[in-house]
Design a protein around this motif. Structure first.
Motif, PDB file in Angstrom:
ATOM      1  N   ILE A  10      23.821  11.570  14.663  1.00  0.00           N
ATOM      2  CA  ILE A  10      22.682  10.652  14.657  1.00  0.00           C
ATOM      3  C   ILE A  10      23.069   9.475  15.551  1.00  0.00           C
ATOM      4  N   THR A  11      22.225   9.164  16.529  1.00  0.00           N
ATOM      5  CA  THR A  11      22.552   8.104  17.487  1.00  0.00           C
ATOM      6  C   THR A  11      21.688   6.862  17.321  1.00  0.00           C
ATOM      7  N   HIS A  12      20.457   7.025  16.840  1.00  0.00           N
ATOM      8  CA  HIS A  12      19.525   5.911  16.692  1.00  0.00           C
ATOM      9  C   HIS A  12      18.750   6.055  15.387  1.00  0.00           C
ATOM     10  N   ILE A  13      18.365   4.908  14.835  1.00  0.00           N
ATOM     11  CA  ILE A  13      17.431   4.898  13.711  1.00  0.00           C
ATOM     12  C   ILE A  13      16.349   3.876  14.028  1.00  0.00           C
ATOM     13  N   ALA A  14      15.224   4.019  13.386  1.00  0.00           N
ATOM     14  CA  ALA A  14      14.155   3.033  13.493  1.00  0.00           C
ATOM     15  C   ALA A  14      13.544   2.844  12.113  1.00  0.00           C
ATOM     16  N   VAL A  15      13.260   1.602  11.784  1.00  0.00           N
ATOM     17  CA  VAL A  15      12.639   1.251  10.508  1.00  0.00           C
ATOM     18  C   VAL A  15      11.548   0.226  10.769  1.00  0.00           C
ATOM     19  N   ASN A  16      10.683   0.069   9.801  1.00  0.00           N
ATOM     20  CA  ASN A  16       9.726  -1.026   9.799  1.00  0.00           C
ATOM     21  C   ASN A  16      10.415  -2.169   9.063  1.00  0.00           C
ATOM     22  N   PRO A  17      10.399  -3.392   9.576  1.00  0.00           N
ATOM     23  CA  PRO A  17      11.154  -4.484   8.945  1.00  0.00           C
ATOM     24  C   PRO A  17      10.571  -5.020   7.640  1.00  0.00           C
ATOM     25  N   GLN A  18       9.446  -4.493   7.183  1.00  0.00           N
ATOM     26  CA  GLN A  18       8.792  -5.030   5.985  1.00  0.00           C
ATOM     27  C   GLN A  18       9.713  -5.057   4.768  1.00  0.00           C
ATOM     28  N   TYR A  19      10.514  -4.012   4.551  1.00  0.00           N
ATOM     29  CA  TYR A  19      11.354  -3.948   3.353  1.00  0.00           C
ATOM     30  C   TYR A  19      12.844  -4.083   3.639  1.00  0.00           C
ATOM     31  N   TRP A  20      13.226  -4.358   4.874  1.00  0.00           N
ATOM     32  CA  TRP A  20      14.641  -4.485   5.225  1.00  0.00           C
ATOM     33  C   TRP A  20      14.922  -5.933   5.590  1.00  0.00           C
ATOM     34  N   PRO A  21      15.657  -6.691   4.765  1.00  0.00           N
ATOM     35  CA  PRO A  21      15.907  -8.110   5.019  1.00  0.00           C
ATOM     36  C   PRO A  21      16.673  -8.373   6.323  1.00  0.00           C
TER      37      PRO A  21
ATOM     38  N   VAL B 177      25.661   3.680  15.393  1.00  0.00           N
ATOM     39  CA  VAL B 177      24.250   4.056  15.388  1.00  0.00           C
ATOM     40  C   VAL B 177      23.453   2.819  15.788  1.00  0.00           C
ATOM     41  N   LYS B 178      22.613   2.972  16.792  1.00  0.00           N
ATOM     42  CA  LYS B 178      21.761   1.867  17.224  1.00  0.00           C
ATOM     43  C   LYS B 178      20.522   1.825  16.348  1.00  0.00           C
ATOM     44  N   ALA B 179      20.160   0.621  15.926  1.00  0.00           N
ATOM     45  CA  ALA B 179      19.010   0.452  15.038  1.00  0.00           C
ATOM     46  C   ALA B 179      17.909  -0.314  15.753  1.00  0.00           C
ATOM     47  N   GLY B 180      16.697   0.106  15.517  1.00  0.00           N
ATOM     48  CA  GLY B 180      15.535  -0.581  16.057  1.00  0.00           C
ATOM     49  C   GLY B 180      14.508  -0.776  14.968  1.00  0.00           C
ATOM     50  N   TRP B 181      13.645  -1.723  15.156  1.00  0.00           N
ATOM     51  CA  TRP B 181      12.576  -1.958  14.193  1.00  0.00           C
ATOM     52  C   TRP B 181      11.266  -1.897  14.948  1.00  0.00           C
ATOM     53  N   PHE B 182      10.273  -1.352  14.323  1.00  0.00           N
ATOM     54  CA  PHE B 182       8.978  -1.190  14.952  1.00  0.00           C
ATOM     55  C   PHE B 182       7.919  -1.419  13.887  1.00  0.00           C
ATOM     56  N   THR B 183       7.157  -2.486  14.034  1.00  0.00           N
ATOM     57  CA  THR B 183       6.209  -2.879  13.002  1.00  0.00           C
ATOM     58  C   THR B 183       5.022  -1.921  12.866  1.00  0.00           C
ATOM     59  N   PRO B 184       4.175  -1.751  13.873  1.00  0.00           N
ATOM     60  CA  PRO B 184       3.011  -0.890  13.633  1.00  0.00           C
ATOM     61  C   PRO B 184       3.312   0.605  13.762  1.00  0.00           C
TER      62      PRO B 184
ATOM     63  N   LEU C 208      12.227   6.126   7.290  1.00  0.00           N
ATOM     64  CA  LEU C 208      13.368   5.937   8.179  1.00  0.00           C
ATOM     65  C   LEU C 208      13.296   7.035   9.226  1.00  0.00           C
ATOM     66  N   LEU C 209      13.272   6.651  10.486  1.00  0.00           N
ATOM     67  CA  LEU C 209      13.228   7.604  11.581  1.00  0.00           C
ATOM     68  C   LEU C 209      14.646   7.756  12.119  1.00  0.00           C
ATOM     69  N   LEU C 210      15.137   8.985  12.230  1.00  0.00           N
ATOM     70  CA  LEU C 210      16.488   9.270  12.719  1.00  0.00           C
ATOM     71  C   LEU C 210      16.384  10.073  14.005  1.00  0.00           C
TER      72      LEU C 210
ATOM     73  N   LEU D 223       7.029   0.791  20.807  1.00  0.00           N
ATOM     74  CA  LEU D 223       7.985   1.870  20.682  1.00  0.00           C
ATOM     75  C   LEU D 223       8.459   2.243  22.072  1.00  0.00           C
ATOM     76  N   LEU D 224       9.750   2.111  22.308  1.00  0.00           N
ATOM     77  CA  LEU D 224      10.329   2.397  23.612  1.00  0.00           C
ATOM     78  C   LEU D 224      11.170   3.646  23.530  1.00  0.00           C
ATOM     79  N   VAL D 225      11.049   4.519  24.505  1.00  0.00           N
ATOM     80  CA  VAL D 225      11.866   5.722  24.557  1.00  0.00           C
ATOM     81  C   VAL D 225      13.285   5.320  24.898  1.00  0.00           C
ATOM     82  N   GLY D 226      14.240   5.847  24.167  1.00  0.00           N
ATOM     83  CA  GLY D 226      15.650   5.562  24.413  1.00  0.00           C
ATOM     84  C   GLY D 226      16.159   4.337  23.692  1.00  0.00           C
ATOM     85  N   MET D 227      15.316   3.584  23.031  1.00  0.00           N
ATOM     86  CA  MET D 227      15.664   2.369  22.303  1.00  0.00           C
ATOM     87  C   MET D 227      16.829   1.708  22.983  1.00  0.00           C
TER      88      MET D 227
END
Length: 194
Positions: free
Chosen positions: A65-76, A89-96, A103-105, A190-194
């Motif tokens: 697993i190289t990247h994850i993406a979450v919505n920041p609503q529930y992650w402080p 692992v690179k993490a990104g946040w994407f609101t809409p 959790l997107l992996l 949402l960007l490809v390759g984060m």
């Protein structure tokens, strides 16, 4: 792939065993792809401490697993990079773009997986029902938020299914301030390759 579920009280831990296993349920190998590939029940909303146990389980099964993406609503706090055993692992946040309960992996070798994130304070019975629903191969595919709403309507309010106010976050995180690293005021793209 078989499901792996670790409920509190069913696992014996020694003082040396500091890294608990991930509480995780995955769809069976060969199951039809849907909106979700499984469910994860973290013990807290701290990605730095929770993600390594999840990656330890998923890397051998799904490739690195190289990247994850979450919505920041529930992650402080959402760090940009999370060290796991053997790599980062690179993490990104994407609101809409990302469901708040998902959790997107991403893996370069195999592709993308979506996991329902069950709130940490959820009781074991509700978590088991949500894990079963996320991995079910029957019925119409539901989004992570739709599964959470269905659980709430059938079995009552999930108190853990709401953003924490700053005071709660301070107490829950052991006195750590509730800040979001890298969360801008405007919606993300949402960007490809984060």
């Amino acid at each position: 792939m078989s499901a792996t579920i670790d409920f509190p009280g069913l696992r014996s831990e020694s003082p040396v065993d500091l890294a608990p296993t991930a509480r995780l349920a995955l769809k069976a190998a060969g199951a039809a792809r849907g909106l979700l590939d499984g469910a994860w029940w973290p013990r807290s909303r701290d990605l730095l401490s929770e993600l390594p146990a999840l990656i330890d389980v998923l890397d051998p099964a799904w490739a690195r697993i190289t990247h994850i993406a979450v919505n920041p609503q529930y992650w402080p706090v959402i760090p940009h990079k999370i060290p796991v055993h053997g790599h980062v692992v690179k993490a990104g946040w994407f609101t809409p773009e990302v469901d708040p309960h998902k959790l997107l992996l991403l893996s370069y070798a195999v592709g993308r997986w979506d996991l329902l994130v069950i709130p940490p304070q959820t009781d074991a019975a509700a978590a088991a029902r949500l894990m079963a629903a996320a991995t079910a191969d029957t019925g119409p595919p539901l989004t992570a938020s739709a599964l959470m709403a269905a659980e709430e309507s059938r079995h009552g309010q999930l108190s853990a299914d709401r953003p924490q106010d700053p005071e709660e976050s301070w107490e829950y995180e052991g006195g750590a301030p509730s800040i979001r690293v890298g969360v801008p005021a405007r919606p993300s793209r949402l960007l490809v390759g984060m």
